[in-house]
Design a protein around this motif. Structure first.
Motif, mmCIF file in Angstrom:
data_model
loop_
_atom_site.group_PDB
_atom_site.id
_atom_site.type_symbol
_atom_site.label_atom_id
_atom_site.label_comp_id
_atom_site.label_asym_id
_atom_site.label_seq_id
_atom_site.Cartn_x
_atom_site.Cartn_y
_atom_site.Cartn_z
ATOM 1 N N MET A 236 0.829 -1.211 0.000
ATOM 2 C CA MET A 236 0.000 0.000 0.000
ATOM 3 C C MET A 236 0.859 1.256 0.000
ATOM 4 N N ASP A 237 0.468 2.247 -0.790
ATOM 5 C CA ASP A 237 1.204 3.504 -0.867
ATOM 6 C C ASP A 237 1.044 4.300 0.419
ATOM 7 N N GLU A 239 0.650 7.402 0.954
ATOM 8 C CA GLU A 239 -0.424 8.400 0.956
ATOM 9 C C GLU A 239 -1.751 7.772 1.368
ATOM 10 N N GLU A 240 -1.997 6.551 0.881
ATOM 11 C CA GLU A 240 -3.215 5.840 1.259
ATOM 12 C C GLU A 240 -3.188 5.490 2.745
ATOM 13 N N LEU A 243 -4.061 8.563 4.696
ATOM 14 C CA LEU A 243 -5.503 8.811 4.603
ATOM 15 C C LEU A 243 -6.271 7.875 5.532
ATOM 16 N N ARG A 365 -8.730 13.686 -0.734
ATOM 17 C CA ARG A 365 -9.912 12.987 -1.236
ATOM 18 C C ARG A 365 -11.204 13.755 -0.978
#
Length: 469
Positions: A236-237, A239-240, A243, A365
């Motif tokens: 998983m990145d 940034e994710e 978030l 987002r």
């Protein structure tokens, strides 16, 4: 983090402060005193003791503030008693001077004392030659862990995660867990939860220490555990991940491999660093910059900036070509040369405001395909309202300046049109780049500035040609 009720005392380098005047920066007087101590060989011991008494983040700040000569003196004094926690806090260029001062063997020894996530971070920021030399000097166990971390993609959970964690089987009781924790070796230095796993080491839930300490010894962990886990895949990145932590208010999250086995954990302190890093990266890219340390030399900094400046030169030539189409108009109405920059400048500023809001919304987002049209409509209304106000002001200024009412009308109309265009472009460019898989922060500002300048000049000169000549 430790909380105590001791009376407030001044830490080294930081004066005691009241609740109304709290500071977390090094006192300038302290920094100056350390500089003076480093210049005086008789005060070397005093300087070393003062720096060793600092929090590692403050010590890193101090090392960065020193010039190269004093930094070299301080590093020589700290050699053998250097706090490894300082290393991850240092700017990359300053950290390079630590490596040069200590050598590969001592640097590797410092890396080996750190948590695995920090160790991976430090080794990752070395060039290939330095990385190989440091890895060669690490204990085999530490080297294996770091090489595994480096095998994951950049900015992924695998790079970010800490391998040190506490995992316990679900059939244990509270008493079993407490007895094991008291006698176990190799536990993380700090932890706030126990991950409950099945026989295949897949996470089932977690038990927070607060719940563990309040429970009875005979209570089973599976009855206490929180099953609302948010497992993070190693790929998983980051940034994710940031978030996820923001939306779920997480303090930590388990990291699992492709088979769903627990391989690490990500903690909130790492996520805060990610948020800072991503925010800084977006800010730099909006300005057409790439990441260079504050302490990088002038040549390296210039090299990273010249690419986008060259692109800007190309867009400026396009804007100039628009002006060139109306040379005859400018020859007859010299006043336009004075008034045009006012229209294009305000359009550019308005476009940048909209662009910044759009890029931020995409990053958090808050702006997506579901509400893009609504947000675009809102920005258009903002552009229209601001355009009316600025059009009246710009037209009035043109009339007062040149006593020419038709000219004032052209300037006012051009201002209104450019403000509307700025809103459309400021929203449209980042949304289009996002649609095609390009980071909106990378190139948006260049195109927004070019388009608002071109359309601003085109509006002024085109309207002047139509109505004033």
């Amino acid at each position: 983090m430790h909380t105590t009720n001791r009376p407030q005392q001044a830490r080294p380098g930081r004066p005691a402060s009241s609740h109304e005047d709290t500071t977390f920066d090094l006192a300038p007087e302290f920094v100056q005193d350390i500089r003076a101590a480093l210049d005086d060989p008789d005060r070397a011991t005093e300087a070393r003791e003062q720096v060793q008494g600092l929090h590692y983040a403050d010590a890193a700040d101090l090392i960065e503030r020193l010039d190269e000569d004093r930094r070299a003196v301080l590093l020589s004094l700290l050699k053998g008693g250097f706090n490894p926690e300082i290393l991850p806090e240092l700017d990359d260029d300053v950290r390079e001077t630590v490596l040069d001062a200590f050598g590969y063997a001592d640097y590797a020894a410092l890396v080996a004392e750190l948590d695995s996530d920090d160790a991976v971070y430090l080794v990752d920021h070395l060039d290939e030659t330095e990385r190989a030399a440091v890895l060669e000097r690490l204990p085999e166990t530490d080297r294996t862990v770091i090489e595994q971390g480096l095998s994951y993609a950049d900015d992924s959970a695998g790079r970010l995660m800490q391998r040190e964690l506490v995992a316990v089987p679900s059939y244990w009781t509270v008493g079993d867990a407490i007895d094991w924790l008291r006698g176990a070796s190799g536990l993380p230095e700090e932890f706030t939860e126990l991950f409950v796993v099945d026989p295949r080491h897949r996470p089932l839930g977690l038990v927070r220490l607060s719940a563990l300490l309040r429970a009875r010894r005979q209570d089973r962990l599976e009855a206490l555990m929180d099953t609302g886990l948010e497992p993070v895949d190693v790929g998983m990145d980051q940034e994710e991940i940031a978030l996820l932590f923001r939306r779920r208010d997480l303090l930590s999250a388990p990291v699992t491999d492709r088979a769903g086995r627990l391989v690490g954990r990500i903690t909130i302190d790492d996520v805060v660093d990610v948020i800072d890093e991503e925010a800084e990266d977006d800010m730099l890219r909006l300005a057409g910059l790439s990441e260079t340390g504050t302490y990088a030399d002038a040549f390296a900094t210039a090299r990273t900036r010249i690419l986008w400046l060259t692109v800007n030169l190309g867009t400026a030539m396009l804007v100039s070509s628009v002006i060139g189409l109306f040379e005859a108009t400018l020859e007859k109405l010299v006043a336009l040369a004075v008034l045009m920059p006012m229209v294009s400048s305000l359009g550019g500023n308005a476009g940048t405001q909209t662009l910044t809001a759009a890029v931020r919304g995409l990053a958090t987002r808050d702006l997506s395909a579901d509400n893009a049209w609504r947000q675009t409509g809102k920005e258009l209304m903002v552009g229209l309202m601001n355009g009316v106000v600025l059009a009246v002001l710009a037209g009035a200024a043109a009339w007062l300046w040149y006593s020419d009412l038709p000219l004032a009308g052209v300037v006012a109309t051009a201002m209104l049109l450019n403000m509307i265009v700025a809103a459309l472009v400021g929203m449209g460019v980042p949304l289009a780049l996002e649609r095609f898989g390009v980071d909106p922060a990378v190139a948006s500002s260049v195109f927004v500035t070019m388009m608002t300048d071109m359309l601003g000049f085109l509006a002024v000169l085109g309207l002047a040609t139509l109505f004033l000549l």
